[in-house]
Scaffold this active site. Structure first.
Site, mmCIF file in Angstrom:
data_model
loop_
_atom_site.group_PDB
_atom_site.id
_atom_site.type_symbol
_atom_site.label_atom_id
_atom_site.label_comp_id
_atom_site.label_asym_id
_atom_site.label_seq_id
_atom_site.Cartn_x
_atom_site.Cartn_y
_atom_site.Cartn_z
ATOM 1 N N ARG A 192 0.849 -1.194 0.000
ATOM 2 C CA ARG A 192 0.000 0.000 0.000
ATOM 3 C C ARG A 192 0.882 1.241 0.000
ATOM 4 O O ARG A 192 0.422 2.337 0.307
ATOM 5 C CB ARG A 192 -0.954 -0.002 1.205
ATOM 6 C CG ARG A 192 -0.280 -0.157 2.545
ATOM 7 C CD ARG A 192 -1.303 -0.238 3.681
ATOM 8 N NE ARG A 192 -0.693 -0.608 4.951
ATOM 9 C CZ ARG A 192 -0.145 0.232 5.815
ATOM 10 N NH1 ARG A 192 -0.116 1.521 5.527
ATOM 11 N NH2 ARG A 192 0.378 -0.190 6.941
ATOM 12 N N ASN A 193 2.159 1.056 -0.321
ATOM 13 C CA ASN A 193 3.135 2.139 -0.348
ATOM 14 C C ASN A 193 3.940 2.065 -1.632
ATOM 15 O O ASN A 193 3.997 1.009 -2.279
ATOM 16 C CB ASN A 193 4.098 2.023 0.852
ATOM 17 C CG ASN A 193 3.393 2.224 2.175
ATOM 18 O OD1 ASN A 193 2.780 3.255 2.409
ATOM 19 N ND2 ASN A 193 3.460 1.222 3.046
#
Length: 389
Positions: free
Chosen positions: A200-201
């Site tokens: 998610r990064n």
């Protein structure tokens, strides 16, 4: 015959999205049904059901499935499932329909009709019990706990017919791939052993190192991005996509990586969520899941390797996908890229930049060491932060 790992819980994918012709007919019928608004988490779970990622579930859990999932990580028929998948409504709305009736599930924000559910059960839950079992805490500072504590009183259990996948296929054309599609890609590439890398990064050098370890052990890698709602401060998905594309195009061997996205909303459930990530990655055709430090955790709610250890507690045969347990990764000025298991040196030799500090560096146009992040990735992120000003 396929050489890929079979889908979870029976070996056959079960996407719940109806065909276009069926969708049109059922959408007309849904307009006459009682409407049940969904939260963002419930919407994301519905989309996962629609695409077949939550195979073998056929809808939202009835009470016995919910109870056993919370306490034993199995459904009532013994299928391994680590986190309850439920939908709820308030008591007043629940009085508008009877057990056995169909209801229209709608997006709580837009009002769009997303699915029809046959309500086999209406039941109340013990929220404290669910949170203790699943999240190991009842502290509402935990975002997953807060969602459960805020949900309406009545759960609705029963199968669903999905009428929509939301905006994801259009917004993320070329990235949004259903399990049947990733499986076809893997077979085209001749892959049978596939590792999934959850993110998610944007991917910095430490993530790159993890990914390349996985490629050494498998035929290929699925970089699998979260496209659902995240926590405040997380980068928008389109920025992450551009940053990861820049990394893959410049630093990975062609034909070893597929990038894809999926519509889940993070629960930040630590070890239990790591298990959920493994289960549905098996449905996407993956044989391994990279499980790093504090996988799916948040704050200090879980130990750094709790998500590693929980896999060792599972009964044999719970699922076929296997974890790739990898320690924290970093750049050491004496070792180069390393992990906690391979580097004997102390913190004084290790390059560490927190997310908060990294955002400050972008805001102030401070130089970011290339040992921390590739220049092509830095350029994408710098352009994003410049645009915020």
């Amino acid at each position: 015959m396929s050489t890929l790992v079979p889908p979870h819980g029976g070996g056959v994918l079960k996407p719940l999205l109806l065909s276009p012709a069926e969708c049109a007919e059922e959408t007309r019928r849904a307009r006459s049904l009682t409407r049940v608004p969904l939260t963002s988490r419930e919407v994301s779970d519905l989309f996962m059901l629609a695409m077949g990622a939550y195979t073998p579930l056929d809808g939202f859990m009835v009470q016995e499935d919910w109870r056993r999932c919370c306490s034993d990580m199995v459904t009532s028929n013994g299928t391994f499932w680590p986190i309850p998948i439920t939908v709820s409504c308030d008591e007043d709305r629940a009085r508008c329909f009877a057990t056995g009736d169909d209801v229209a599930l709608v997006d709580g924000e837009s009002g769009d009709i997303l699915a029809i559910q046959t309500v086999n059960e209406k039941y109340t839950i013990d929220r404290q019990f669910e949170c203790r079992e699943v999240f190991l805490t009842t502290d509402t500072a935990h975002p997953g706990v807060r969602k459960v504590m805020e949900q309406p009183a009545i759960n609705l259990g029963g199968p669903v017919k999905a009428l929509s996948e939301g905006h994801f296929p259009g917004t993320y054309a070329g990235l949004y791939h259903r399990p049947a599609e990733t499986r076809a890609m893997f077979e085209t590439n001749g892959w049978s052993k596939v590792a999934a890398f959850q993110t998610r990064n944007p991917m910095h050098r430490s993530h790159e190192h993890l990914a390349k370890i996985a490629i050494e052990l498998c035929d290929g890698l699925l970089i699998h991005q979260v496209l659902g709602a995240l926590k405040p401060g997380d980068l928008p998905a389109d920025v992450r996509i551009d940053a990861i594309n820049a990394l893959v195009e410049n630093y990975f061997v062609p034909g070893t990586v597929i990038q894809a996205g999926y519509p889940i909303e993070m629960r930040y459930g630590g070890p239990r969520e790591a298990l959920l990530h493994a289960v549905f990655r098996q449905n996407f055709g993956c044989t391994h899941l990279v499980v790093g430090r504090d996988h799916a955790g948040i704050g200090d709610f879980y130990g750094p390797f709790d998500a590693h250890q929980i896999f060792d507690t599972l009964p044999t045969g719970s699922m076929e996908i296997q974890p790739l347990k990898i320690d924290i990764t970093f750049f050491c000025c004496r070792c180069g890229m390393a992990t906690g298991k391979t580097c004997p040196h102390g913190d004084e030799d290790r390059l560490a930049i927190s997310g908060t500090r990294l955002r400050q560096m972008f805001s102030n146009h401070e130089p970011i060491p290339e040992e921390f992040s590739r220049r092509e990735v830095i350029d994408v992120l710098q352009a994003y932060y410049d645009g915020l000003g």
